[in-house]
Enzyme design. Structure first.
Site, PDB file in Angstrom:
ATOM      1  N   PHE A  34     -32.438 -37.391 -65.009  1.00  0.00           N
ATOM      2  CA  PHE A  34     -33.424 -36.351 -64.736  1.00  0.00           C
ATOM      3  C   PHE A  34     -34.704 -36.951 -64.142  1.00  0.00           C
ATOM      4  O   PHE A  34     -34.652 -37.696 -63.175  1.00  0.00           O
ATOM      5  CB  PHE A  34     -33.679 -35.516 -65.987  1.00  0.00           C
ATOM      6  CG  PHE A  34     -32.452 -34.763 -66.446  1.00  0.00           C
ATOM      7  CD1 PHE A  34     -32.074 -33.578 -65.827  1.00  0.00           C
ATOM      8  CD2 PHE A  34     -31.653 -35.245 -67.476  1.00  0.00           C
ATOM      9  CE1 PHE A  34     -30.931 -32.891 -66.234  1.00  0.00           C
ATOM     10  CE2 PHE A  34     -30.514 -34.559 -67.887  1.00  0.00           C
ATOM     11  CZ  PHE A  34     -30.153 -33.383 -67.264  1.00  0.00           C
ATOM     12  N   SER A  35     -35.864 -36.667 -64.736  1.00  0.00           N
ATOM     13  CA  SER A  35     -37.124 -37.050 -64.105  1.00  0.00           C
ATOM     14  C   SER A  35     -37.413 -38.543 -64.116  1.00  0.00           C
ATOM     15  O   SER A  35     -38.376 -38.982 -63.475  1.00  0.00           O
ATOM     16  CB  SER A  35     -38.291 -36.311 -64.771  1.00  0.00           C
ATOM     17  OG  SER A  35     -38.285 -34.952 -64.396  1.00  0.00           O
ATOM     18  N   ALA A  36     -36.625 -39.331 -64.809  1.00  0.00           N
ATOM     19  CA  ALA A  36     -36.811 -40.774 -64.709  1.00  0.00           C
ATOM     20  C   ALA A  36     -36.614 -41.233 -63.270  1.00  0.00           C
ATOM     21  O   ALA A  36     -37.088 -42.315 -62.879  1.00  0.00           O
ATOM     22  CB  ALA A  36     -35.845 -41.499 -65.640  1.00  0.00           C
TER      23      ALA A  36
END
Length: 379
Positions: free
Chosen positions: A61-63
């Protein structure tokens, strides 16, 4: 699997985090330029019959925002990208008068598109970049900040695509050259992906601990905003509407898409390698990295409605995600528990990639704390 004897407490903390729980995970640590922890545990499929292996990857995801930021600063280092330049210099027709730095620091005022986008837009690069290029900012660019949860990938990604002349997924693969790290996942590698179970709430003890620290497990302002179909928050997370389709992240359509802020795939080793190279100066010169990780956005977040801290594309430890004890650490977390960060002062980088997703909106994932504490106890 590998663990340097000096870092065995990290291995023990990881074991305790994983023990007796469904799904699987991996953790990796770089210290002083070498891999000192590279561990994985559990199963990678829905039914628990396929063991997690060395090359298992998971949607982080946002990593993946930190990955995109690293590519942007690599172009800064090469003189191809000016952080203070208007976005329109690289993206003709981009309507908002904002800078590259504002895009990276979540200050452009474009965390969402107002009009409801048609189904399928999430997977249509031209539709999303076109909508964002024409969108009016939700606040004067540069004056405030708000988490560009999904739009970050198209905004920053389109600038990089125009500079590099190729899709962002190709640029990440060819410019960063980190095995086990990709935007989306090639169909030929789909068998490496771990199944992500539906998100579940963090354990009650973690929610109570958050409350004792002055953090509500479900902040009223955030809950209210998510219930308002016209709010910035709701639009940021739910427009295009298929973003919250149950099970979407396990589909071939999601994995084959190019959604740089949300569908990065990686294992812990890959993310730790990326941040380890940053700490060691292998990817970016110290002056370039120094500017990249300076705090640019701090305080109330217009989207998350709580205190957040961002540098130029990297998340910094803050009220919502205090992922490291040193406020100068930088990295990025991902929905459900993925985490990757570096601490230049300590000379370390840590990454954690779980398949069991926990929702902990008011604080850090409770699984991070024992591993991070163990790491710093080893230094």
């Amino acid at each position: 699997m590998w663990c340097d004897p000096a870092f065995r407490p990290v291995a023990e903390a990881f074991r305790q985090v994983c023990e007796g729980r469904p799904g699987g995970a991996a953790v990796a640590v770089y210290a002083d330029g070498r891999l000192v922890v590279d561990l994985w545990h559990g199963t990678a499929d829905r039914d628990g019959g396929r063991a997690w292996e060395r090359d298992t990857v998971v949607n982080v995801f946002s990593a993946s925002k930190g990955v995109l930021a690293t590519l942007a600063h690599l172009y800064v280092q090469r003189g191809l990208l000016d952080l203070d330049a208007p976005v329109a210099r690289y993206w003709p027709g981009f309507a908002t008068a904002t800078t590259i730095a504002d895009l990276l620091a979540h200050r452009s005022g474009l965390p969402a598109v107002r009009r409801t986008l048609p189904l399928g837009s999430l997977f249509d690069w031209e539709a999303m970049t076109g909508a964002l290029a024409a969108e009016s900012p939700w606040w004067p660019p540069g004056e405030r900040h708000g988490y560009h949860a999904v739009t970050f990938g198209w905004l920053v990604g389109e600038v990089l695509r125009r500079i590099g002349g190729r899709p962002v997924r190709d640029l990440v693969r060819d410019e960063l050259r980190v095995p086990g790290l990709s935007i989306g996942l090639p169909a030929a590698q789909a068998g490496r992906a771990a199944y992500l179970a539906p998100p579940e709430a963090a354990p009650q003890e973690a929610r109570e601990e958050a409350g004792q620290a002055g953090q509500d497990a479900a902040p009223p302002a955030l809950a209210s905003a998510m219930a308002d179909p016209g709010s910035i928050t709701m639009k940021a997370f739910c427009n295009p509407p298929e973003q919250l389709t149950p099970g979407l992240v396990n589909t071939a359509r999601w994995r084959s898409a190019e959604i740089p802020a949300s569908n990065g795939h990686a294992n812990a080793r890959a993310l730790a390698t990326l941040y380890g190279r940053l700490v060691c100066g292998e990817l970016l010169h110290p002056d370039v990295l120094g500017r990249a990780v300076e705090p640019r956005s701090e305080g109330r977040d217009e989207v998350l409605l709580a205190g957040t801290r961002f540098a130029l594309g990297y998340m910094l430890p803050g009220e919502i995600r205090p992922f490291a004890p040193d406020p100068r650490a930088f990295g990025h977390s991902g929905t459900g528990g993925a985490l990757a960060f570096a601490d230049p002062a300590a000379g370390v980088a840590l990454a954690y990639t779980p398949s069991r997703l926990l929702v902990s909106p008011a604080g850090p994932d409770p699984r991070w704390r024992p591993m991070v504490a163990a790491l710093y106890g080893c230094l």
